[in-house]
Write a protein that holds these residues in place. Sequence first.
Motif, short mmCIF file in Angstrom:
data_model
loop_
_atom_site.label_atom_id
_atom_site.label_comp_id
_atom_site.label_asym_id
_atom_site.label_seq_id
_atom_site.Cartn_x
_atom_site.Cartn_y
_atom_site.Cartn_z
N MET A 98 28.60 97.65 20.81
CA MET A 98 27.92 98.84 20.33
C MET A 98 27.15 97.94 19.84
O MET A 98 26.86 97.69 18.37
CB MET A 98 27.81 100.06 20.25
N ARG A 99 25.42 97.54 20.19
CA ARG A 99 24.31 97.34 19.07
C ARG A 99 24.12 98.60 17.92
O ARG A 99 24.31 99.29 17.93
CB ARG A 99 22.90 97.34 19.39
N ALA A 100 23.78 97.60 16.33
CA ALA A 100 23.56 98.72 14.97
C ALA A 100 22.21 99.73 15.89
O ALA A 100 22.41 101.07 15.54
CB ALA A 100 23.24 97.98 13.87
N THR A 101 21.33 99.34 16.49
CA THR A 101 20.60 99.74 17.08
C THR A 101 21.00 101.38 17.65
O THR A 101 20.04 102.21 17.31
CB THR A 101 18.74 99.53 17.23
N THR A 102 21.47 101.42 18.67
CA THR A 102 22.02 101.80 19.70
C THR A 102 22.83 102.88 18.91
O THR A 102 22.87 104.08 18.50
CB THR A 102 22.29 101.26 20.63
N LEU A 103 24.24 102.19 18.21
CA LEU A 103 24.80 103.90 17.29
C LEU A 103 23.63 104.56 16.39
O LEU A 103 24.50 105.41 16.45
CB LEU A 103 25.53 102.20 16.27
N LEU A 104 22.98 103.77 15.56
CA LEU A 104 21.72 104.58 15.11
C LEU A 104 20.61 105.57 15.36
O LEU A 104 20.82 106.54 15.48
CB LEU A 104 21.50 104.16 14.09
N ASN A 105 20.98 105.46 16.80
CA ASN A 105 19.63 106.26 17.79
C ASN A 105 20.44 107.12 18.42
O ASN A 105 20.02 108.40 18.27
CB ASN A 105 19.06 105.29 19.05
N GLY A 130 11.43 112.35 19.75
CA GLY A 130 10.15 111.52 18.99
C GLY A 130 10.13 110.08 18.58
O GLY A 130 8.81 109.65 18.71
N ALA A 131 11.18 109.44 18.62
CA ALA A 131 11.38 108.16 17.40
C ALA A 131 12.56 107.67 17.50
O ALA A 131 13.38 108.54 18.34
CB ALA A 131 10.75 108.15 16.35
N THR A 132 12.12 105.80 18.00
CA THR A 132 13.38 105.33 18.00
C THR A 132 13.79 104.23 17.24
O THR A 132 12.49 103.67 16.45
CB THR A 132 14.12 104.85 19.91
N VAL A 133 15.05 104.22 16.94
CA VAL A 133 15.40 102.46 16.31
C VAL A 133 15.12 101.60 16.91
O VAL A 133 15.75 101.62 17.71
CB VAL A 133 16.55 103.33 15.46
N LYS A 152 10.26 103.20 15.80
CA LYS A 152 8.34 103.59 16.40
C LYS A 152 8.50 104.54 17.51
O LYS A 152 9.70 105.51 17.52
CB LYS A 152 8.49 102.61 17.46
N LEU A 153 7.46 105.46 17.62
CA LEU A 153 7.63 106.44 18.24
C LEU A 153 7.76 106.41 19.15
O LEU A 153 7.00 104.70 20.17
CB LEU A 153 6.03 107.65 17.74
N THR A 154 7.85 107.35 20.56
CA THR A 154 8.20 107.07 21.89
C THR A 154 7.00 107.24 22.14
O THR A 154 6.39 106.19 23.32
CB THR A 154 9.63 108.46 22.80
N ALA A 155 6.28 107.83 22.11
CA ALA A 155 4.51 107.63 22.80
C ALA A 155 3.74 107.35 21.55
O ALA A 155 2.99 107.90 21.07
CB ALA A 155 3.84 109.72 22.62
N ARG A 156 3.62 106.22 21.30
CA ARG A 156 2.77 105.15 20.65
C ARG A 156 2.00 105.66 20.10
O ARG A 156 1.05 105.19 20.04
CB ARG A 156 3.15 103.65 20.70
N LEU A 187 -7.19 109.98 8.48
CA LEU A 187 -5.68 110.45 8.19
C LEU A 187 -4.62 109.40 8.55
O LEU A 187 -5.19 109.34 9.54
CB LEU A 187 -5.29 112.01 8.48
N VAL A 188 -4.21 109.47 8.07
CA VAL A 188 -2.76 108.08 8.58
C VAL A 188 -1.90 109.56 9.34
O VAL A 188 -1.61 110.58 9.07
CB VAL A 188 -1.67 108.14 7.51
N GLN A 189 -1.39 108.64 10.56
CA GLN A 189 -1.17 109.28 11.27
C GLN A 189 0.45 109.99 11.50
O GLN A 189 0.96 109.69 10.32
CB GLN A 189 -0.74 108.67 13.00
N ALA A 190 0.88 111.62 11.99
CA ALA A 190 2.24 112.27 11.36
C ALA A 190 3.06 111.38 12.52
O ALA A 190 2.66 110.88 13.08
CB ALA A 190 1.33 113.20 11.50
N VAL A 191 3.85 112.24 11.84
CA VAL A 191 5.38 111.58 12.66
C VAL A 191 6.44 112.49 12.53
O VAL A 191 5.62 113.53 11.69
CB VAL A 191 6.09 110.49 11.56
N PRO A 192 7.20 113.20 13.73
CA PRO A 192 8.07 114.29 14.25
C PRO A 192 9.03 114.29 12.81
O PRO A 192 9.58 115.32 12.34
CB PRO A 192 8.37 113.75 15.43
N PHE A 193 9.47 113.08 12.64
CA PHE A 193 10.57 113.59 11.78
C PHE A 193 10.49 114.17 10.19
O PHE A 193 11.34 113.72 9.43
CB PHE A 193 11.76 112.16 11.99
#
Length: 414
Positions: A1-8, A15-18, A34-38, A90-96
């Motif tokens: 398994m890739r490290a990014t998949t594991l972390l996700n 709303g965000a993925t590694v 990155k945000l899913t709805a970029r 303003l700088v955009q908001a992030v969901p996390f």
Amino acid sequence: MRATTLLNRVFKFTGATVTAVHHVGHGPITATVKLTARRKLSCPHCPFTTTAGYDTRWTESSWRHLDAAGTPVILKMLRRRLRCPAHGVLVQAVPFARPASRFTRDFEDMVAWLVTRTDKTSVSTFIRIAWRTVGAICARVVGDQLDETRFEGLVNLGVDGISWRKHHNYLTLVSDHETSTILWGGAGKNAATLDRFFIEIGPENTASIEAVSMDMGAAFSKSVRTNAPDAVICIDPFHVVQLGTNALEVVRRDQWQRARALPDQSFAKKYKGHRYALLKNPGTLTEKQSATLDHLREDGGTLWQGYLLKESLREIFAGDLSSAEVMAMIQDWCDAATTSGLGPFMKAGATLRGHINGIHAAVSRGLSNGKHEGLNNKIRTMTRRSYGFHSPEAALALIMLACGPVEVRIPYQK
Ligand SMILES: [Zn+2]
């Protein structure tokens, strides 16, 4: 398994993925997200969203997330700026993460959960951040949770001033007798401080308030008379009992000072040692303190006379008496105090007589801060913990987290 998949899979961000993971030497694990709805840029302060960036600038931001096996995890993301019609550029908001925070929501929720349950050193050591940063985190988590509905339908309130730091830094706390929670707090302890509470809840919420319990000072009663003229002012029995304890302490200190002036210092030492034996409730005395009290009884002097007065006042509220019985005993106590010949108790008797209506109001309504012992103990613990904070807002946030109508959950409980 890739490290990014594991972390996700492990992080489960909505709303965000590694997209990439880095780890070098003994450093933190850095995850680029990155945000899913970029294309959608959200305002951090309101529901406004737009696809039009304010400019072409990208800002790199980072947030500390929950540790992975003891290794700090840092999230990194490039953010754009937007122009909100209400809040400007303003700088955009992030969901996390919460706005203007360098930590993720999950990290902050864990800190808030810990801080209400564990001492300062343990929290700082465990999470590896400065204590004053903890204060800012508490403020953000509380700000997220408290809403105006807590001010609706209030009937019986309590108000009290507490010192949150050395050198006379005070907070005024308003509690709800119904739920035993702190509803509101503000820096300071004068009439203007409590005025701010009434301004915040507004006239509609003020109208339902029937009674407010408080100390015998002039500040809070002045504010209640001005802002909620229909509410009954009640003198909290806790403060009535405290008056007797304080009077006894003045008597003891007088005697000690006089003894200190004597050539034989052994008398002074004796009075110093009496302090806790005299001020504590008889049920909680150590063996040594009981022995001290026995000696005082045998001496039968001024100090013993004061002790009996203090104890008899406390006992009035310790039993399960009717309000008529309580009021009759208070009258008797005032008579005994004013004829005792002990200056501090004569003064206390006169003070109680001046507040007899307020005491009666509290007793007949059964309003007493003493009933909220759990709440009071929690406030005391949190206040001690907040001594390292540098702003009243941070101290207040910690008190609200532990004692307010707030429910903090650790991320795994969600
Ligand atoms: Zn906005």
